[in-house]
Design a protein around this motif. Structure first.
Motif, mmCIF file in Angstrom:
data_model
loop_
_atom_site.group_PDB
_atom_site.id
_atom_site.type_symbol
_atom_site.label_atom_id
_atom_site.label_comp_id
_atom_site.label_asym_id
_atom_site.label_seq_id
_atom_site.Cartn_x
_atom_site.Cartn_y
_atom_site.Cartn_z
ATOM 1 N N ALA A 123 0.781 -1.171 0.005
ATOM 2 C CA ALA A 123 -0.030 0.018 -0.062
ATOM 3 C C ALA A 123 0.999 0.936 -0.008
ATOM 4 O O ALA A 123 0.658 2.169 -0.481
ATOM 5 N N SER A 124 1.986 1.432 0.620
ATOM 6 C CA SER A 124 2.739 2.432 0.908
ATOM 7 C C SER A 124 3.587 2.534 -0.462
ATOM 8 O O SER A 124 3.415 3.821 -1.049
ATOM 9 N N VAL A 127 0.849 4.234 -2.964
ATOM 10 C CA VAL A 127 0.570 5.592 -2.793
ATOM 11 C C VAL A 127 1.941 6.713 -3.017
ATOM 12 O O VAL A 127 1.675 7.707 -3.574
ATOM 13 N N GLN A 142 -6.373 8.614 -2.765
ATOM 14 C CA GLN A 142 -4.996 7.995 -1.725
ATOM 15 C C GLN A 142 -5.332 6.611 -1.214
ATOM 16 O O GLN A 142 -4.923 5.713 -1.232
ATOM 17 N N ILE A 143 -6.821 6.787 -0.510
ATOM 18 C CA ILE A 143 -7.310 5.427 0.096
ATOM 19 C C ILE A 143 -7.524 4.408 -1.070
ATOM 20 O O ILE A 143 -6.934 3.206 -0.857
ATOM 21 N N ALA A 146 -4.161 3.083 -1.946
ATOM 22 C CA ALA A 146 -3.432 2.022 -1.074
ATOM 23 C C ALA A 146 -4.202 0.738 -0.937
ATOM 24 O O ALA A 146 -3.567 -0.280 -0.756
ATOM 25 N N THR A 275 -3.535 2.228 6.301
ATOM 26 C CA THR A 275 -2.001 2.732 5.692
ATOM 27 C C THR A 275 -2.232 3.840 5.083
ATOM 28 O O THR A 275 -1.318 4.846 5.227
ATOM 29 N N ALA A 276 -3.378 4.155 4.368
ATOM 30 C CA ALA A 276 -3.341 5.592 3.811
ATOM 31 C C ALA A 276 -3.333 6.815 4.619
ATOM 32 O O ALA A 276 -2.911 7.843 4.266
#
Length: 357
Positions: A123-124, A127, A142-143, A146, A275-276
């Motif tokens: 996920a990182s 993004v 962004q969500i 991610a 994470t987002a």
């Protein structure tokens, strides 16, 4: 007549003893209720501490003033900043804990965790890549990015860990996750280092923390977290069937592929959304489910909601601890959870009898 006792004795000898965990599938109701009450009390206490404790402590009068809409003065202004931070810590801690519990049930792997399996690093990377080369127009985008990165990483790790004889064993999944996580971390560095315009912000975000939480971010991530929680709760009963093995679960009428896919989807949504908002925070999804099984047993219908409460308390408490130990500075919560989770991970690995849930 003497052959009858011999036959009975042979049958008893040939029948394997029940697994040691079978007797603790569901703890007595009194134990579960007491554990829930204590966990909720701890959660309430750490939430209050999160609002009151920081670089400078505030009083309850400041809290009441801030709740009434007053933001003038240091106390009310600090409280107005800490309230969304506390709520985000609660939601993210619950999301990561539930994600870990469900992921362990899906893979039947006691080492499964979004951090250990490299899912939050996926996920990182997604993004950071989009910020560097495409640009993210909103936090909602962004969500979604991610969640997509987390899903790709989860599929990749499970596929690699399933290769060879024996399928997806705990050791193979842990090794595949560790290798994938290291590779993704290298890719993230390759993306961030040449970009001075995003480097500092990206590095701060990659540590994992809730310091910049706002009500706007909370409102944007809340629908995703609620959807993930609902999917995981609805999958809890099916996860109990999967714990018996795929063949037996199918014989009991369970749609194995559908159940596993739905539960994995809920876990990935929770991990990606968390994470987002806060960056990659590891080990919460590993530590909390194992601690909760000691209280409520392995029945996912009780384990999933109980993990949410304990995970929320753990992450909020870790955030408070990070503010206290380095005053007037702060230690990001991702560092605190790593310090807590790494010894627990080593302990789980060293337990020779732990092969699957």
């Amino acid at each position: 007549m003497s052959r009858v006792p011999d036959a009975v004795t042979a049958l008893k000898t040939a029948t394997p003893p029940p697994p040691s965990g079978a007797a603790v599938v569901r703890r007595p109701r009194r134990v579960r209720a007491l554990g829930l009450v204590i966990s909720l009390a701890v959660l309430g206490a750490v939430m209050a501490a999160s609002v009151l404790v920081g670089s400078r402590e505030v009083e309850w009068g400041d809290v009441l003033s801030a709740l009434g809409g007053q933001t003038e003065g240091f106390g009310p202004a600090a409280v107005a900043t800490r309230i969304p931070r506390t709520l985000v810590a609660v939601l993210v801690g619950a999301a990561l804990a539930v994600s870990g519990a469900v992921m362990q049930g899906v893979t039947r792997n006691p080492l499964a965790d979004p951090g250990v399996l490299g899912i939050n690093m996926g996920a990182s990377l997604a993004v950071v890549t989009f910020i560097a080369f495409v640009g993210l127009s909103s936090a909602t985008t962004q969500i979604w990015v991610a969640i997509g990165g987390a899903a790709v990483a989860a599929v990749f790790v499970y596929t690699v860990g399933s290769l060879g004889r024996g399928g997806a064993t705990p050791l193979k999944l842990a090794l595949a996750g560790a290798a994938t996580s290291a590779a993704l971390a290298s890719f993230i560095s390759a993306v961030v280092l040449p970009r001075a315009d995003i480097g500092e912000a990206a590095r701060a975000w990659l540590i994992g923390g809730v310091g910049g939480a706002t009500f706007t971010a909370l409102n944007q991530v809340l629908p995703f977290l609620l959807a993930g929680f609902v999917i995981c709760l609805l999958s809890a009963k099916g996860l109990n069937s999967l714990a018996l093995g795929d063949e037996l679960a199918a014989g009991l009428g369970e749609r194995v592929a559908l159940t596993r896919g739905a539960a994995a989807l809920g876990s990935v949504v929770l991990c990606g959304a968390a994470t987002a908002v806060c960056g990659p925070i590891a080990f919460v999804g590993l530590v909390v489910p194992h601690a909760c099984r000691l209280i409520v047993g392995v029945d996912h219908r009780g384990l999933v909601p109980f993990s949410a409460v304990v995970g929320a308390a753990l992450l909020t408490g870790a955030d408070v601890l990070g503010r206290i130990v380095a005053r007037p500075s702060e230690i990001d919560v991702g560092i605190i959870t790593a310090l807590i989770g790494a010894p627990v991970f080593i302990w789980i690995v060293r337990r020779q009898k732990v092969r699957a849930l």
